[in-house]
Design a protein around this motif. Structure first.
Motif, PDB file in Angstrom:
ATOM      1  N   SER A   1       0.830  -1.203   0.000  1.00  0.00           N
ATOM      2  CA  SER A   1       0.000   0.000   0.000  1.00  0.00           C
ATOM      3  C   SER A   1       0.865   1.253   0.000  1.00  0.00           C
ATOM      4  O   SER A   1       2.065   1.205   0.257  1.00  0.00           O
ATOM      5  CB  SER A   1      -0.912   0.013   1.223  1.00  0.00           C
ATOM      6  N   SER A   2       0.230   2.404  -0.237  1.00  0.00           N
ATOM      7  CA  SER A   2       0.963   3.656  -0.298  1.00  0.00           C
ATOM      8  C   SER A   2       1.373   4.168   1.076  1.00  0.00           C
ATOM      9  O   SER A   2       1.987   5.210   1.188  1.00  0.00           O
ATOM     10  CB  SER A   2       0.130   4.726  -1.010  1.00  0.00           C
TER      11      SER A   2
ATOM     12  N   GLU B   1       1.785   7.798   3.262  1.00  0.00           N
ATOM     13  CA  GLU B   1       0.380   8.207   3.381  1.00  0.00           C
ATOM     14  C   GLU B   1      -0.154   7.783   4.745  1.00  0.00           C
ATOM     15  O   GLU B   1       0.162   6.701   5.235  1.00  0.00           O
ATOM     16  CB  GLU B   1      -0.434   7.529   2.270  1.00  0.00           C
TER      17      GLU B   1
ATOM     18  N   ASP C   1      -5.940   8.831   5.399  1.00  0.00           N
ATOM     19  CA  ASP C   1      -5.957   9.184   3.977  1.00  0.00           C
ATOM     20  C   ASP C   1      -6.126   7.947   3.099  1.00  0.00           C
ATOM     21  O   ASP C   1      -6.900   7.962   2.132  1.00  0.00           O
ATOM     22  CB  ASP C   1      -4.668   9.932   3.597  1.00  0.00           C
ATOM     23  N   THR C   2      -5.407   6.889   3.442  1.00  0.00           N
ATOM     24  CA  THR C   2      -5.571   5.637   2.690  1.00  0.00           C
ATOM     25  C   THR C   2      -7.032   5.201   2.726  1.00  0.00           C
ATOM     26  O   THR C   2      -7.639   4.874   1.702  1.00  0.00           O
ATOM     27  CB  THR C   2      -4.687   4.517   3.302  1.00  0.00           C
TER      28      THR C   2
ATOM     29  N   ARG D   1      -9.716   6.968   3.371  1.00  0.00           N
ATOM     30  CA  ARG D   1     -10.631   7.881   2.670  1.00  0.00           C
ATOM     31  C   ARG D   1     -10.609   7.623   1.171  1.00  0.00           C
ATOM     32  O   ARG D   1     -11.618   7.743   0.487  1.00  0.00           O
ATOM     33  CB  ARG D   1     -10.242   9.333   2.956  1.00  0.00           C
ATOM     34  N   ASN D   2      -9.409   7.298   0.657  1.00  0.00           N
ATOM     35  CA  ASN D   2      -9.310   6.980  -0.762  1.00  0.00           C
ATOM     36  C   ASN D   2     -10.055   5.705  -1.114  1.00  0.00           C
ATOM     37  O   ASN D   2     -10.701   5.622  -2.157  1.00  0.00           O
ATOM     38  CB  ASN D   2      -7.837   6.877  -1.179  1.00  0.00           C
ATOM     39  N   ILE D   3      -9.951   4.729  -0.209  1.00  0.00           N
ATOM     40  CA  ILE D   3     -10.680   3.477  -0.454  1.00  0.00           C
ATOM     41  C   ILE D   3     -12.180   3.731  -0.427  1.00  0.00           C
ATOM     42  O   ILE D   3     -12.934   3.225  -1.244  1.00  0.00           O
ATOM     43  CB  ILE D   3     -10.282   2.419   0.602  1.00  0.00           C
ATOM     44  N   GLU D   4     -12.596   4.583   0.514  1.00  0.00           N
ATOM     45  CA  GLU D   4     -14.024   4.904   0.586  1.00  0.00           C
ATOM     46  C   GLU D   4     -14.488   5.644  -0.666  1.00  0.00           C
ATOM     47  O   GLU D   4     -15.597   5.418  -1.161  1.00  0.00           O
ATOM     48  CB  GLU D   4     -14.317   5.746   1.829  1.00  0.00           C
ATOM     49  N   ALA D   5     -13.597   6.524  -1.183  1.00  0.00           N
ATOM     50  CA  ALA D   5     -13.946   7.271  -2.392  1.00  0.00           C
ATOM     51  C   ALA D   5     -14.171   6.342  -3.584  1.00  0.00           C
ATOM     52  O   ALA D   5     -14.863   6.685  -4.524  1.00  0.00           O
ATOM     53  CB  ALA D   5     -12.847   8.293  -2.708  1.00  0.00           C
ATOM     54  N   MET D   6     -13.571   5.164  -3.524  1.00  0.00           N
ATOM     55  CA  MET D   6     -13.820   4.163  -4.565  1.00  0.00           C
ATOM     56  C   MET D   6     -15.079   3.359  -4.259  1.00  0.00           C
ATOM     57  O   MET D   6     -15.310   2.292  -4.821  1.00  0.00           O
ATOM     58  CB  MET D   6     -12.622   3.237  -4.704  1.00  0.00           C
TER      59      MET D   6
END
Lengths: 188, 308
Positions: free
Chosen positions: B82-83, B88, B92-93, B95-100
């Protein structure tokens, strides 16, 4: 503008009438399938299970044969899981070992939109490959949303969408009975 | 009846009725696992993400299999790939997963409380798959399910939990779950591995395994978590095995039909001898099988909250 009226119940079928319907549907199932040799009954939880048990008993009386009998919970196959935050409680499914090659009669108490029957057919096909699937219901109240029709109908009952059909079984509610309930708000 | 929260963070948060609902739902899903076609379309279209910052085979595979058996799409992210390795932050990680548009995020993390942090910040349902030394609720639930399946009930059973209670998140989930369901719990281990705050759990404490197993209905062994321990908790592994390892002669002192459980991975010859681990009383592999059914039930029951 709508007029509020008090909710009320109207009796549609009494216990002796339901008993006569069970006799007729049992005979119709035997007639259509030319006897009890290649048929199985699967009741859809919960009301359909009680009706399937009744038909099973009656066929045994008529033909002296105990046909395979199963119970199916369709929750896994519903198309509205998560919609309106719905997570229905799941009950047990038990399907006799192999129904492949038999004509399986799905049994339910009320046929309404047809979505339950669609889910039940999907569920059944995950267990086996029946030669044919037929449908027996106590009440057909109309308002289909899918191209589904019953092979055996106890009573055709025209209803309004905002009415409820309540089926009581003596296993859970003292006596077999069918009511229509108006929810109190009159159609506009 | 439904679960009151959108997340599953800890068994200490759940009501008795909610635990009972999860267990009865799991029983129906277990039937699916015995079918020829072990898959139902219940959660089709849902996205489930396994976010694992610690090694795991059982829990991650079990959640992944549970998601796939329910026809959900399941993605695995591990710390190494992972990033977060690029700096990261966890939030933040996530939130990005949730955004997907992930509906459910399953988190394992070495720090206690991280799932609660995500649960507060995200709309997705969060499942705690083990956080530090806090809780491991899905393991606790599958232990309850296995005991109930074998014994018929949980109330009144005498359960002994043996080993590194101090570092064990499984022990905490088991204790909260078992106490809520009415079992009697005794914790056993070297004094250095019994935490100082056991009063709140209302469990019996013992430092002597030979005495504690007498009359036990269930014996739950814990793995010695050497990755979490500093030095000095016990002199040698040999001494630990001699005092706190379960072997055939100790097992004889428990009830004849006692169940032997272990969350895995097992250290043969340390907390459990091989003949006991592979013996008739052992339900260790039943726990693994039941784990899939219990996790299907958890995913199913939480999916009702996914659109709120």
């Amino acid at each position: 503008m709508s007029f509020l009226i008090t909710p009320h119940k109207k009796a549609i079928l009494t216990a002796p009438e339901i008993a006569r319907i069970v006799v007729r549907i049992s005979h119709e199932i035997l007639e259509k399938n030319k006897g009890s040799k290649n048929i199985a009954l699967v009741g859809i939880r919960t009301g359909g299970v009680f009706l399937a048990n009744r038909i099973h008993e009656k066929i045994q009386e008529i033909d002296a044969v105990s046909v395979p009998l199963g119970e199916l919970d369709i929750t896994f196959y519903r198309d509205d899981i998560g919609l309106n935050n719905k997570v229905p409680v799941i009950q047990k499914t038990s399907i006799p070992s192999d129904l492949t090659g038999l004509a399986v009669v799905l049994v339910d108490d009320v046929l309404f939109t047809g979505r339950t029957v669609r889910a039940a057919m999907d569920g059944l096909i995950d267990f086996c490959r029946p030669k044919q699937i037929q449908l027996a219901v106590l009440i057909d109240r109309g308002h289909r949303e899918l191209p589904i029709r019953a092979d055996f109908v106890g009573k055709n009952l025209p209803t309004a969408r905002n009415e409820q059909v309540e089926v009581l079984w003596k296993e859970t509610d003292f006596e077999d009975q069918v009511f229509v309930i108006h929810d109190g708000e009159e159609a506009r | 009846m439904r679960l009151s929260q959108k997340d599953l963070l800890a068994l200490s948060d759940l009501q008795k009725e909610e635990i009972a609902l999860i267990l009865s739902t799991a029983a129906t899903f277990k039937e699916v696992l015995d079918r020829d076609i072990k898959k139902v379309p219940t959660l089709r279209g849902k996205t489930i993400v396994n976010l694992f910052f610690e090694p795991s085979t059982r829990t991650r595979t079990s959640f992944e299999l549970a998601a796939k058996r329910l026809s959900a799409d399941c993605i695995n992210i591990t710390a190494a790939t992972s990033s977060t390795t690029k700096g990261e932050s966890l939030l933040d990680t996530a939130r990005n997963i949730e955004a997907m548009q992930a509906d459910i995020i399953i988190l394992r993390h070495p720090s206690s409380g991280t799932p609660a942090l995500l649960a507060r910040s995200l709309k997705s349902a969060i499942i705690n798959a083990g956080d530090g030394t806090h809780e491991h609720p899905s393991q606790g639930l599958l232990d309850l399910f296995t005991i109930q399946e074998k014994k018929g009930t949980l109330a009144g059973l005498k359960v002994v939990i043996v080993g590194d209670i101090l570092h064990s998140r499984v022990a905490r989930s088991d204790i909260y779950g078992l106490k809520k369901m009415g079992a009697e719990v005794t914790i056993v281990g070297p004094p250095t591995m019994i935490p100082p705050y056991t009063d709140q759990w209302k469990v019996a404490t013992s430092y002597n395994l030979d005495q504690a197993v007498v009359g036990a209905d269930v014996i739950i062994l814990l793995r010695l978590q050497r990755e979490r321990q500093g030095k000095g908790f016990f002199p040698t592994l040999r001494e630990y095995a001699r005092l706190y390892g379960l072997n055939a002669s100790r097992l004889k002192k428990a009830n004849n039909d006692a169940l032997i459980m272990h969350p895995g991975p097992i250290n043969r010859g340390v907390e459990i001898s091989s003949d006991v681990a592979d013996g008739l009383s052992s339900v260790i592999l039943d726990q693994v099988k039941n784990g899939v059914a219990v996790r299907m039930a958890i995913l199913y029951l939480l999916s009702g909250h996914a659109n709120e």
